[in-house]
Scaffold this motif. Structure first.
Motif, PDB file in Angstrom:
ATOM      1  N   THR A   1       0.830  -1.192   0.000  1.00  0.00           N
ATOM      2  CA  THR A   1       0.000   0.000   0.000  1.00  0.00           C
ATOM      3  C   THR A   1       0.873   1.255   0.000  1.00  0.00           C
ATOM      4  OG1 THR A   1      -0.112   0.007   2.425  1.00  0.00           O
ATOM      5  CG2 THR A   1      -1.866  -1.154   1.231  1.00  0.00           C
TER       6      THR A   1
ATOM      7  N   ALA B   1      -3.895   3.511  -0.704  1.00  0.00           N
ATOM      8  CA  ALA B   1      -3.735   3.247  -2.130  1.00  0.00           C
ATOM      9  C   ALA B   1      -2.988   1.932  -2.345  1.00  0.00           C
ATOM     10  CB  ALA B   1      -2.984   4.386  -2.813  1.00  0.00           C
ATOM     11  N   LEU B   2      -3.292   1.280  -3.454  1.00  0.00           N
ATOM     12  CA  LEU B   2      -2.643   0.023  -3.813  1.00  0.00           C
ATOM     13  C   LEU B   2      -1.384   0.311  -4.625  1.00  0.00           C
ATOM     14  CD1 LEU B   2      -2.914  -3.126  -3.878  1.00  0.00           C
ATOM     15  CD2 LEU B   2      -4.118  -2.840  -6.060  1.00  0.00           C
TER      16      LEU B   2
ATOM     17  N   GLU C   1       2.959   2.608  -6.442  1.00  0.00           N
ATOM     18  CA  GLU C   1       1.646   2.974  -6.994  1.00  0.00           C
ATOM     19  C   GLU C   1       1.748   3.696  -8.333  1.00  0.00           C
ATOM     20  OE1 GLU C   1       2.896   6.458  -4.416  1.00  0.00           O
ATOM     21  OE2 GLU C   1       3.110   4.273  -4.443  1.00  0.00           O
TER      22      GLU C   1
ATOM     23  N   LEU D   1      -7.933  -1.713 -10.766  1.00  0.00           N
ATOM     24  CA  LEU D   1      -6.603  -1.623 -10.150  1.00  0.00           C
ATOM     25  C   LEU D   1      -6.032  -0.218 -10.315  1.00  0.00           C
ATOM     26  CD1 LEU D   1      -4.956  -5.021 -11.228  1.00  0.00           C
ATOM     27  CD2 LEU D   1      -5.909  -4.408  -8.996  1.00  0.00           C
TER      28      LEU D   1
ATOM     29  N   CYS E   1      -7.729   2.584 -10.515  1.00  0.00           N
ATOM     30  CA  CYS E   1      -8.414   3.455  -9.565  1.00  0.00           C
ATOM     31  C   CYS E   1      -7.897   3.249  -8.148  1.00  0.00           C
ATOM     32  CB  CYS E   1      -9.923   3.212  -9.618  1.00  0.00           C
ATOM     33  SG  CYS E   1     -10.706   3.730 -11.165  1.00  0.00           S
ATOM     34  N   CYS E   2      -7.521   2.018  -7.822  1.00  0.00           N
ATOM     35  CA  CYS E   2      -7.029   1.714  -6.473  1.00  0.00           C
ATOM     36  C   CYS E   2      -5.676   2.351  -6.187  1.00  0.00           C
ATOM     37  CB  CYS E   2      -6.938   0.199  -6.267  1.00  0.00           C
ATOM     38  SG  CYS E   2      -8.540  -0.627  -6.133  1.00  0.00           S
ATOM     39  N   THR E   3      -4.947   2.777  -7.218  1.00  0.00           N
ATOM     40  CA  THR E   3      -3.674   3.456  -6.985  1.00  0.00           C
ATOM     41  C   THR E   3      -3.872   4.904  -6.549  1.00  0.00           C
ATOM     42  OG1 THR E   3      -3.439   4.264  -9.269  1.00  0.00           O
ATOM     43  CG2 THR E   3      -2.600   2.049  -8.784  1.00  0.00           C
TER      44      THR E   3
ATOM     45  N   LEU F   1     -14.062   6.419  -4.304  1.00  0.00           N
ATOM     46  CA  LEU F   1     -12.920   6.858  -5.093  1.00  0.00           C
ATOM     47  C   LEU F   1     -12.824   8.375  -5.095  1.00  0.00           C
ATOM     48  CD1 LEU F   1     -10.602   6.242  -7.070  1.00  0.00           C
ATOM     49  CD2 LEU F   1     -12.289   6.292  -8.924  1.00  0.00           C
TER      50      LEU F   1
END
Length: 396
Positions: free
Chosen positions: A152, A158-159, A165, A201, A203-205, A253
């Motif tokens: 994270t 965030a991923l 990221e 994925l 969006c997860c960053t 998000l």
């Protein structure tokens, strides 16, 4: 651990030259899915860059590339190196080796664009790029459990996978283009599903520039889904379910991104505007810049902090190569676009959107300096120029 990964990469890279079903470029692109300096002092990234360059030269010698274009494009790269680099700009921190390594990274991208891959090899490499974001996340899980990396970023919200990221965002954005090409080649719906997974994925960053660039890429797909939703009852129901199912994730998000973007003092750019102004003011030679690859050597300047890579491709190239270098770079991309449009019968819309996505992303990140973006981007746009529907349909 670093030695183990390096050994695996070298063995697989060497083996790929003996097995026609495996492309050495597939191995090298997948190797970019890990940011090795998080857990080893071995400069694996530099070794991977060398392998990319060696492999590209081998393909060039084997006459798998369009020499007509590679030499004209490389000539522009050489002119950028010559006009921006001179002994008078060298100092205890910046020297010819720094300029040469930056030139090598830049030129390798040009070679990747120029190589004429067979249809089978091109598909194999595109599949590797398409699965790269997922690979980076999956390989990051055991590394995180072993305490080698953190999965994270941005305070744990965030991923980042195994590659930071920013790099995971690079992979996700460019995988959307590769998946579009694969879908056009095969009409397999699995690539559409994979496109959704990779966009999630992305969006997860919580990478703002990456998300905007990704939306630009998938815009035709979104419009197609919206249009298809009004062609029947079942399609309309699916559209409604999709919209309502997306509301809550989109709210989460937006909340996360807005917390990063807006503050009591106004828009938060993570220090970008301040750093950009400082870099521009440091540029004393405005016509020819301060030397290709010189910005990364300003590690002693505490005012730059994390911005020895400018997080803005335009400002970085202006600082290093001046107005002349930026002009030559613009000519290079215009020539590349002309070559693509001249040779392809691929959909012009996605070609333009890919370039627009690149231009937008370049405003907030290092899309040429960072080989994890540059190599993937140049290979992918190189795939456009040899797209032939008749040839590919005959091989399906």
């Amino acid at each position: 651990m670093g030695f183990l990964f390096l050994t695996i990469i070298l063995i697989l890279w060497g083996y790929s030259f003996t097995n026609i079903k495996i492309s050495p470029f597939s191995i090298l692109f997948m190797s970019l899915g890990i940011f090795y300096s998080q857990f080893t002092s071995i400069n694996i990234d530099l070794i991977i860059k060398v392998l990319f360059l060696i492999t590209s030269i081998i393909y060039l010698i084997k006459d798998k590339s369009s020499k007509k274009y590679v030499f004209s494009l490389l000539l522009i790269a050489v002119l950028i190196l010559i006009e921006s680099t001179s002994p008078s700009k060298f100092n205890q921190y910046y020297g010819f080796i720094d300029a040469l390594t930056s030139f090598a990274t830049f030129s390798t991208g040009i070679l990747l664009f120029s190589i004429k891959f067979s249809l089978q090899e091109r598909r194999s490499i595109l599949k590797s790029i398409s699965y790269l974001p997922i690979f980076s996340v999956l390989i990051g899980i055991p590394l995180a459990f072993g305490g080698f990396i953190s999965m994270t970023a941005r305070g744990g919200i965030a991923l980042s996978g195994a590659a930071l990221e920013t790099n995971l965002s690079f992979f996700s954005v460019l995988s959307l283009v590769s998946l579009d090409i694969l879908y056009q080649d095969t009409r397999s719906n699995k690539y559409q599903i994979l496109k959704i997974i990779n966009f999630i994925l992305l969006c997860c960053t919580l990478t703002r520039g990456g998300i905007i660039s990704g939306i630009i890429i998938i815009l035709p797909s979104l419009l197609f889904l919206l249009k298809k939703g009004f062609k029947g009852v079942r399609q309309f129901i699916f559209l409604i379910i999709t919209i309502f199912g997306s509301i809550y994730p989109l709210i989460l998000l937006w909340k996360s991104i807005s917390e990063r973007t807006f503050s009591a003092d106004g828009i938060n750019t993570s220090g970008r505007y301040t750093a950009w102004d400082y870099i521009v003011n440091l540029t004393t030679n405005k016509s020819q810049g301060m030397g290709l690859g010189s910005l990364k050597t300003l590690t002693e300047d505490i005012n730059l902090r994390a911005f020895t890579a400018a997080h803005n491709t335009y400002i970085q190239f202006y600082y290093e190569t001046g107005y002349l270098g930026v002009t030559l770079l613009s000519i290079l991309f215009i020539l590349i676009l002309i070559i693509i449009l001249k040779l392809t019968n691929y959909r012009k819309k996605i070609i333009y959107l890919t370039f627009i996505s690149f231009l937008v992303y370049s405003y907030t990140d290092n899309c040429i300096v960072n080989n994890r973006y540059w190599y993937l981007f140049m290979f992918i746009i190189g795939c456009f120029k040899y797209f032939d529907r008749k040839e590919e349909n005959a091989l399906l």
